[in-house]
Design a protein around this motif. Structure first.
Motif, PDB file in Angstrom:
ATOM      1  N   SER A 124      10.460  -1.707  -6.751  1.00 19.34           N
ATOM      2  CA  SER A 124      10.771  -0.307  -6.464  1.00 19.34           C
ATOM      3  C   SER A 124      10.709  -0.035  -4.971  1.00 19.34           C
ATOM      4  O   SER A 124       9.903  -0.626  -4.247  1.00 19.34           O
ATOM      5  CB  SER A 124       9.778   0.607  -7.189  1.00 19.34           C
ATOM      6  N   THR A 125      11.532   0.897  -4.495  1.00 17.42           N
ATOM      7  CA  THR A 125      11.480   1.352  -3.106  1.00 17.42           C
ATOM      8  C   THR A 125      10.925   2.776  -3.014  1.00 17.42           C
ATOM      9  O   THR A 125      10.869   3.354  -1.936  1.00 17.42           O
ATOM     10  CB  THR A 125      12.878   1.315  -2.467  1.00 17.42           C
ATOM     11  N   THR A 126      10.503   3.334  -4.164  1.00 19.90           N
ATOM     12  CA  THR A 126       9.999   4.711  -4.178  1.00 19.90           C
ATOM     13  C   THR A 126       8.546   4.765  -4.638  1.00 19.90           C
ATOM     14  O   THR A 126       8.113   5.716  -5.293  1.00 19.90           O
ATOM     15  CB  THR A 126      10.866   5.584  -5.103  1.00 19.90           C
ATOM     16  N   TYR A 127       7.783   3.747  -4.283  1.00 13.19           N
ATOM     17  CA  TYR A 127       6.403   3.608  -4.758  1.00 13.19           C
ATOM     18  C   TYR A 127       5.397   4.386  -3.918  1.00 13.19           C
ATOM     19  O   TYR A 127       4.284   4.658  -4.356  1.00 13.19           O
ATOM     20  CB  TYR A 127       6.006   2.125  -4.734  1.00 13.19           C
ATOM     21  N   GLU A 155       2.352  -0.396   7.574  1.00 13.43           N
ATOM     22  CA  GLU A 155       3.803  -0.563   7.563  1.00 13.43           C
ATOM     23  C   GLU A 155       4.405  -0.003   6.276  1.00 13.43           C
ATOM     24  O   GLU A 155       3.945  -0.331   5.176  1.00 13.43           O
ATOM     25  CB  GLU A 155       4.168  -2.040   7.688  1.00 13.43           C
ATOM     26  N   PRO A 156       5.443   0.826   6.391  1.00 10.90           N
ATOM     27  CA  PRO A 156       6.163   1.276   5.194  1.00 10.90           C
ATOM     28  C   PRO A 156       7.086   0.159   4.698  1.00 10.90           C
ATOM     29  O   PRO A 156       8.241   0.049   5.108  1.00 10.90           O
ATOM     30  CB  PRO A 156       6.946   2.497   5.686  1.00 10.90           C
ATOM     31  N   ILE A 157       6.575  -0.685   3.816  1.00  9.83           N
ATOM     32  CA  ILE A 157       7.278  -1.883   3.364  1.00  9.83           C
ATOM     33  C   ILE A 157       8.378  -1.501   2.378  1.00  9.83           C
ATOM     34  O   ILE A 157       8.202  -0.635   1.522  1.00  9.83           O
ATOM     35  CB  ILE A 157       6.274  -2.862   2.722  1.00  9.83           C
ATOM     36  N   ALA A 204       0.837  -1.204   0.000  1.00 10.08           N
ATOM     37  CA  ALA A 204       0.000   0.000   0.000  1.00 10.08           C
ATOM     38  C   ALA A 204       0.869   1.250   0.000  1.00 10.08           C
ATOM     39  O   ALA A 204       1.858   1.339   0.736  1.00 10.08           O
ATOM     40  CB  ALA A 204      -0.920  -0.011   1.212  1.00 10.08           C
ATOM     41  N   GLY A 205       0.469   2.220  -0.801  1.00 12.00           N
ATOM     42  CA  GLY A 205       1.152   3.500  -0.844  1.00 12.00           C
ATOM     43  C   GLY A 205       0.353   4.569  -0.130  1.00 12.00           C
ATOM     44  O   GLY A 205      -0.648   4.293   0.544  1.00 12.00           O
ATOM     45  N   ARG A 206       0.761   5.809  -0.300  1.00 14.05           N
ATOM     46  CA  ARG A 206       0.126   6.914   0.418  1.00 14.05           C
ATOM     47  C   ARG A 206      -1.374   6.997   0.118  1.00 14.05           C
ATOM     48  O   ARG A 206      -2.173   7.271   1.014  1.00 14.05           O
ATOM     49  CB  ARG A 206       0.816   8.225   0.076  1.00 14.05           C
ATOM     50  N   GLU A 207      -1.771   6.764  -1.113  1.00  9.75           N
ATOM     51  CA  GLU A 207      -3.184   6.836  -1.473  1.00  9.75           C
ATOM     52  C   GLU A 207      -4.011   5.828  -0.681  1.00  9.75           C
ATOM     53  O   GLU A 207      -5.108   6.145  -0.194  1.00  9.75           O
ATOM     54  CB  GLU A 207      -3.361   6.580  -2.964  1.00  9.75           C
ATOM     55  N   GLN A 208      -3.483   4.615  -0.522  1.00 10.38           N
ATOM     56  CA  GLN A 208      -4.203   3.585   0.231  1.00 10.38           C
ATOM     57  C   GLN A 208      -4.165   3.872   1.735  1.00 10.38           C
ATOM     58  O   GLN A 208      -5.126   3.590   2.451  1.00 10.38           O
ATOM     59  CB  GLN A 208      -3.608   2.207  -0.060  1.00 10.38           C
TER      60      GLN A 208
END
Length: 521
Positions: free
Chosen positions: A303-306, A285-287, A204-208
Motif C-alpha cells: 500500500s502507498t496510503t498506510y 522518511e516517507p517511504i 513507519a506511519g504517522r503514529e510511529q
C-alpha cells in the motif's frame, strides 16, 4: 470689433513663442519598480533608474533606507526585502536621488508574500541565515533495542562538557543530532523502519513518527527490552531469545528536558556558552510502500496510503506532494514543540535527511529524491532552519549534495569497519576536500576496552587515531564541521571507564573537538 482682431493674433503669437522656447526643462531623477520574485519571507525588487545616483525607499511606512545605484550602463538596482511575514500585503515606496540631492517623484509597488510556515518563531526571526555548527554529536533515539534508553543528565553531560586532566571544564559539542532509523520488534518481531531499507520491514506511519516527537519532547511509555546489544558479550541480545524482557519505561517529560537542565548546570559552573546549543532533528522518511521490499517486488501486494491523514485527507506516498506534506508536518510539529517547551539553553538548529544514499537512478520512480529533497530544503530555509545529510562512504548522490539544497553534508569514511581495504582514507579525504564536505568521525563500543576488551580496543583505537591524523594533515580540521557517530552509548562508556587507556582516548577526542579553530566556546 477691431479689439477682437487685435487680441487673437496676440494670443496666437504668445502660443507660438512658447512652442519655440529653446530652454528645455532638465530630467528629474526617475525610477520604475518591478517585483522580480517573492517567497513567504523575502521579495526581490528590480529598480530601473534615470539620472539617479541613489534610491531612497521604505517598506510599509518604516524607516528610510538609502541604496546606491551601481555605476553601470544598465542603471539598474536590485534590493532584497527580508524577514517578511507569509501571506501578507506590503507596499514599497521609493524615489530616486540625483547627484545634487534632488529627489524625484515617489513611486509605489504593492505585493503579497507567498504562503509559508504559519509564523517564524523568535529564534528563527533573529537569524541572518541557516546555522551551520562547528561540530555535532549523533544522539540515538527510542528504538526498543537500545541500552540504555533514557538520556538522563549524567549521560548528556559526557556530550555537553569535558573536564580536562587539570580539572578545568570546557564546552564540548555545539549541536546534537537526534537520530533514529528503526524500531526493533519485541521477541524478534520485525518492528518498523523510519528509513528505506533492504530488509522486509514495515514502514513507519504517522503514529510511529509521533512516538519520536513524544520521546524527545513530551514523554510517555516506550517499548523497551533488556538487551545486551553492544556490550561485546551477546550481540544478538537476550530480547531475541525472548528472555528477561523488562517493563517498558515511562517518562514524565521528553529527553530534551534533561539536556536543557544539564547545559544550565554546566553554565552555572563555567559561564554560559557563546550561543545556545543547537538541536538537529532527523526526519523520518516517507517511504513509498508500507513495506518497500514487498512493494517493489509486487506493487499490488503493498500500500502507498498506510501513513495516515493530514487535515482530513489520507496521504498517498505515490504522490510526491504528499510525501513533502508529511515531511513538512513533522518539521512544523518539531518547531512548535520547541516553542511550546520554552527551553532556556537549547534551540532548534535545523533538520537532517535520514537516507544515507540518495540514488537518482535505481528504482528512481519510488524515490524521487531530486524532487522531494529540494522541496524540503526550500521549506527549511523559509523557516530559517538548516538541512544536513551524512551519506555513507561514496554513496550515490554524495557528489551532488549541493544540488539537493543541503547546507552541509558530512562524509562517512566507514574505514573504522573496513576489513577489505576498499575504503582508504586517502580517497575519502580527497573527496571531502574536493566537494567541500564535513567529516564524520566514527567509533562504537568495540573501541572501549572496559566493554569490548583490550584486543578489540587496541585495533579500533589505531583506526580512530588515523581519522584524527588524516583530518589534520588533509586540511579538513579547523575548516569544516565535524560530526561524531559513537553508536548507542560509546562516548559515555569511554568517559566513565575505569581503564586509563579509555580515558586517554576520550581526552584525545575531546581535545580534538574543543581546540578546533572553528569552535565557538
Amino acid at each position: 470689433m477691431k479689439w477682437l482682431r487685435i487680441i487673437i493674433p496676440a494670443v496666437l503669437l504668445l502660443a507660438s513663442c512658447r512652442e519655440k522656447d529653446p530652454e528645455e526643462k532638465p530630467l528629474e531623477p526617475a525610477i520604475m519598480l518591478r517585483l522580480e520574485s517573492v517567497s513567504s519571507c523575502e521579495a526581490l525588487i528590480r529598480i530601473s533608474t534615470i539620472d539617479c545616483i541613489a534610491v531612497e525607499y521604505s517598506l510599509g511606512g518604516g524607516p528610510l533606507t538609502n541604496a546606491t545605484v551601481p555605476s553601470s550602463s544598465s542603471n539598474t538596482l536590485f534590493i532584497t526585502l527580508e524577514d517578511l511575514e507569509p501571506v501578507t500585503d506590503y507596499v514599497l515606496t521609493a524615489c530616486g536621488v540625483a547627484s545634487d540631492g534632488t529627489k524625484g517623484n515617489t513611486e509605489s509597488l504593492s505585493f503579497t508574500t507567498e504562503p509559508g510556515p504559519s509564523s517564524l518563531y523568535p529564534w528563527e526571526r533573529d537569524r541572518t541565515g541557516p546555522p551551520v555548527p562547528a561540530d555535532m554529536t549523533l544522539i540515538p533515539g527510542p528504538s526498543s533495542h537500545r541500552t540504555p534508553l533514557e538520556w538522563n543528565k549524567d549521560r548528556w553531560l559526557t556530550h555537553v562538557a569535558y573536564t580536562d586532566a587539570d580539572g578545568a571544564e570546557h564546552w564540548l559539542f555545539d549541536s546534537f543530532l537526534l537520530i533514529e532509523g528503526q524500531q526493533t520488534g519485541v521477541y524478534g518481531a520485525p518492528g518498523y523502519t523510519y528509513v528505506l531499507t533492504s530488509s522486509s520491514v514495515p514502514s513507519a506511519g504517522r503514529e510511529q513518527w509521533q512516538q519520536l516527537l513524544d520521546f524527545w519532547f513530551y514523554g510517555g511509555t516506550f517499548l523497551w527490552q533488556e538487551s545486551y546489544w553492544g556490550d561485546g558479550k551477546n550481540t544478538f541480545g537476550r530480547w531475541y531469545t525472548g528472555q528477561m524482557v523488562s517493563p517498558s519505561p515511562h517518562f514524565d517529560d521528553g529527553q530534551l528536558a534533561a539536556l536543557d537542565k544539564c547545559i544550565g548546570e554546566v553554565a552555572s559552573r563555567i559561564g554560559p556558552p557563546s550561543a545556545k546549543r543547537l538541536v538537529i532533528m532527523a526526519l523520518p522518511e516517507p517511504i513509498y510502500f508500507d513495506n518497500y521490499i514487498v512493494g517493489v517486488g509486487d506493487p499490488s501486494a503493498s500500500s502507498t496510503t498506510y501513513w495516515g491523514s493530514l487535515d482530513g485527507s489520507l496521504l498517498d506516498f505515490s504522490r510526491v506532494e504528499d510525501r513533502v506534506a508529511a515531511y513538512k508536518w513533522f518539521m512544523d510539529e518539531t518547531r512548535a514543540a520547541f516553542a511550546r517547551k520554552g527551553y532556556e539553553n537549547i534551540e532548534l538548529g535545523g533538520f537532517y535527511i535520514l537516507p544515507e544514499v540518495l540514488d537518482l537512478s535505481w528504482r528512481a520512480e519510488y524515490k524521487k529524491y531530486d524532487t522531494v529533497i529540494p522541496a524540503v530544503a526550500e521549506y527549511a530555509h523559509s523557516c530559517h532552519e538548516s538541512l544536513f545529510w551524512i551519506p555513507y562512504n561514496l554513496a550515490a548522490g554524495y557528489d551532488k549534495w549541493t544540488s539537493f539544497g543541503f547546507d552541509l553534508a558530512y562524509m562517512q569514511p566507514n574505514y573504522y569497519w573496513d576489513e577489505s581495504g576498499e575504503k582508504p582514507l586517502s580517497k575519502t579525504f580527497s573527496e571531502i576536500s574536493r566537494l567541500g564536505m564535513g567529516l564524520e568521525l566514527e567509533f562504537e563500543y568495540s573501541m572501549v576496552e572496559s566493554v569490548a576488551g583490550a584486543g578489540s580496543a587496541e585495533k579500533y583505537r589505531a583506526r580512530f587515531d588515523e581519522y584524527l591524523s588524516w583530518a589534520r594533515t588533509s586540511g579538513t580540521y579547523g575548516r569544516k564541521s565535524i560530526a561524531l557517530y559513537s553508536g548507542t552509548d560509546a562516548l559515555h562508556q569511554l568517559a566513565t571507564s575505569p581503564i586509563p587507556a579509555d580515558i586517554t582516548t576520550y581526552r584525545k577526542l575531546c581535545e580534538f573537538i574543543i581546540n578546533s579553530p572553528l569552535k565557538k566556546k
